[in-house]
Design an enzyme around this catalytic site. Structure first.
Site, short mmCIF file in Angstrom:
data_model
loop_
_atom_site.label_atom_id
_atom_site.label_comp_id
_atom_site.label_asym_id
_atom_site.label_seq_id
_atom_site.Cartn_x
_atom_site.Cartn_y
_atom_site.Cartn_z
N ALA A 18 17.85 41.47 5.15
CA ALA A 18 16.57 41.08 4.55
C ALA A 18 15.54 40.68 5.61
O ALA A 18 14.35 40.86 5.41
CB ALA A 18 16.77 39.95 3.55
N THR A 19 15.99 40.14 6.74
CA THR A 19 15.04 39.78 7.80
C THR A 19 14.28 41.02 8.25
O THR A 19 13.04 41.02 8.32
CB THR A 19 15.78 39.15 9.00
N ASN A 47 15.90 30.14 -1.33
CA ASN A 47 17.22 29.96 -0.74
C ASN A 47 17.64 28.51 -0.61
O ASN A 47 18.81 28.22 -0.39
CB ASN A 47 17.26 30.64 0.64
N GLN A 96 18.10 36.33 -2.20
CA GLN A 96 18.93 35.42 -3.01
C GLN A 96 19.00 35.87 -4.46
O GLN A 96 19.85 35.38 -5.21
CB GLN A 96 18.36 34.00 -2.97
N ALA A 156 22.98 42.51 1.60
CA ALA A 156 24.28 42.60 0.92
C ALA A 156 25.11 41.33 1.06
O ALA A 156 25.91 41.02 0.19
CB ALA A 156 25.06 43.79 1.49
N HIS A 157 24.91 40.58 2.16
CA HIS A 157 25.90 39.54 2.46
C HIS A 157 25.75 38.25 1.63
O HIS A 157 26.60 37.38 1.72
CB HIS A 157 25.93 39.24 3.96
N THR A 211 20.89 55.35 13.68
CA THR A 211 22.02 55.94 12.96
C THR A 211 22.47 55.04 11.83
O THR A 211 22.65 53.84 12.03
CB THR A 211 23.17 56.18 13.96
N CYS A 228 18.03 21.00 9.64
CA CYS A 228 18.82 20.18 10.56
C CYS A 228 18.71 18.74 10.10
O CYS A 228 17.66 18.31 9.64
CB CYS A 228 18.28 20.33 11.97
C1 LIG Z 1 19.36 35.04 3.85
C2 LIG Z 1 17.93 35.26 3.56
C3 LIG Z 1 17.15 36.10 4.36
C4 LIG Z 1 17.69 36.78 5.59
O1 LIG Z 1 18.55 37.81 5.23
P1 LIG Z 1 19.47 38.53 6.33
O2 LIG Z 1 20.03 39.69 5.58
O3 LIG Z 1 20.50 37.53 6.71
O4 LIG Z 1 18.60 38.94 7.46
C5 LIG Z 1 15.83 36.28 4.01
N1 LIG Z 1 15.31 35.68 2.95
C6 LIG Z 1 16.02 34.87 2.16
C7 LIG Z 1 15.38 34.24 0.97
C8 LIG Z 1 17.35 34.62 2.44
O5 LIG Z 1 18.05 33.80 1.67
#
Ligand SMILES: *Cc1c(COP(=O)(O)O)cnc(C)c1O
Length: 386
Positions: free
Chosen positions: A73-74, A153, A181, A202-203, A242, A328
């Site tokens: 997502a980044t 998030n 999310q 996906a993660h 790729t 933090c």
């Molecule tokens: C985790 C998250 C991201 C980043 O996603 P990645 O796939 O880890 O790069 C971006 N936006 C939100 C709201 C997230 O929770």
């Protein structure tokens, strides 16, 4: 010693066995490069990518050609925001977003400001919700893009993306949503919600890390974006590199399972989430962060008054893996920008916990965590006051 109970599912999730099973052949015998078109190794890999792309498109009501694979997502947010800004700057240089967005949206926006774009960062109400009238009045003739996340998030609040989509559509402004999310947790349909750009990963949904996608609207009004990675011209020239079939196949499987099980899982998680909150609330001096019900089913974010946030996290660590509500917890670090935006003091923001419940969270785990909180919080408060 038992490993701590995992309640940090907004951070990442374990891979579902069904996802792993779908991925395994592509990590072993079907190792081909989907761009190799002269032999069966390449054809097999390409077929897998094509099928996965169709599954992902179907899951969000899009067409396969509207899915651009990214590393997560980044990267999808960067491609959406910087790519849209670059391709449309002749129309205008103004972007609207929200101050509670993920840094993967805020930082690309700040970067664009350094290039001369103007960005409006809208505030939110005490529940973390965007005010639609504020959104409407922020739009200008030179506004090219609105970016509002579907689900937060930290506090899990769900923004009214259908309404935002309609507002943008009516005014000819592109609408991007970061759905990292939200995908597989709430219903998402690019047509019904008038989405032009949507970032996926996906993660956070029991799929592999390192894979995501950007949905880019190709139907009228087609969205123009400029690539941010140049090279072999993969993904319609929008994202060279790729493709990695195991991750792509895993993402498709994860999304399919998430969407198929969405409503049952949301019911189950919200029952567990309520049980946890009902066990914490009687402690007193606790504040629920986010909206009481317009939130992700698996999200509970709580501020604890009268104690040190870092001590609370440390006291819970052997029993439960959670994340602090802020980036933090050290006394000098900046507290969460999201909790600040909903009006929490720095002290309360630092003494906040984000509980992220997930697919394998059990009622017994919730009760164990609740018992530990009830044991440690009064002790920490006692030492804080003496
Ligand atoms: C985790 C998250 C991201 C980043 O996603 P990645 O796939 O880890 O790069 C971006 N936006 C939100 C709201 C997230 O929770």
């Amino acid at each position: 010693m038992q490993p701590p109970i995992y309640l940090d599912h907004h951070s990442t999730t374990p891979i579902d066995e069904r996802v792993l099973a779908a991925m395994l052949p592509y990590l072993t015998e079907r190792f081909g490069n989907p761009a190799s078109n002269s032999h069966i190794y390449g054809w097999e890999a390409e077929a897998a990518v094509t099928q996965a792309r169709e599954m992902i498109a179907t899951a969000i009501g899009a067409e396969p050609r509207e899915i651009i694979f990214t590393s997560g997502a980044t990267e999808a947010n960067n491609l959406a925001i910087k790519g849209c800004a670059e391709a449309n700057m002749s129309r205008g240089r103004h972007i609207v977003t929200v101050c509670t967005e993920h840094n993967a949206v805020l930082d690309p926006c700040r970067y664009l400001e350094s290039l001369g774009f103007e960005v409006t960062y809208l505030g939110v109400d005490r529940h973390g919700l965007l005010n639609l009238e504020h959104l409407v009045s922020s739009l200008r003739p030179e506004t090219i893009l609105v970016s509002v996340m579907a689900a937060n998030n930290e506090i899990g609040v769900l923004q009214p993306i259908s309404e935002i989509g309609q507002i943008c559509h009516d005014r000819g402004v592109y609408f991007h949503t970061d759905a990292a999310q939200a995908i597989g947790k709430i219903p998402l349909n690019v047509g019904e919600q008038a989405l032009d750009l949507m970032s996926l990963t996906a993660h956070k949904l029991y799929g592999p890390k390192g894979i995501g996608a950007l949905y880019v609207r190709r139907k009228h009004p087609r969205v123009a974006i400029a690539p941010q990675l140049h090279g072999g011209g993969h993904e319609r020239g929008l994202r060279s590199g790729t493709l990695y079939p195991p991750q792509i196949v895993g993402m498709a499987e994860a999304l399919m399972i998430g969407v198929a099980e969405l409503s049952r899982e949301a019911d189950r998680l919200s029952t567990l989430r309520s049980r946890l909150w009902q066990a914490i609330e009687p402690l007193g001096g606790v504040t629920l962060n986010g909206h009481p019900h317009q939130r992700l089913a698996g999200n509970l974010n709580v501020s604890f008054a009268g104690l040190h946030g870092d001590q609370l996290l440390r006291a819970l660590q052997p029993v439960v893996a959670v994340s602090s509500g802020s980036a933090c917890t050290s006394a000098t670090a900046t507290p969460s920008h999201v909790l600040q935006a909903i009006g929490r003091s720095d002290e309360l923001a630092r003494a906040s916990l984000r509980f992220g419940l997930g697919r394998w969270t059990t009622i017994e785990e919730i009760d164990t965590v609740a018992a530990q909180i009830n044991e440690v919080v009064p002790k920490l408060r006692h030492s804080y006051h003496h």
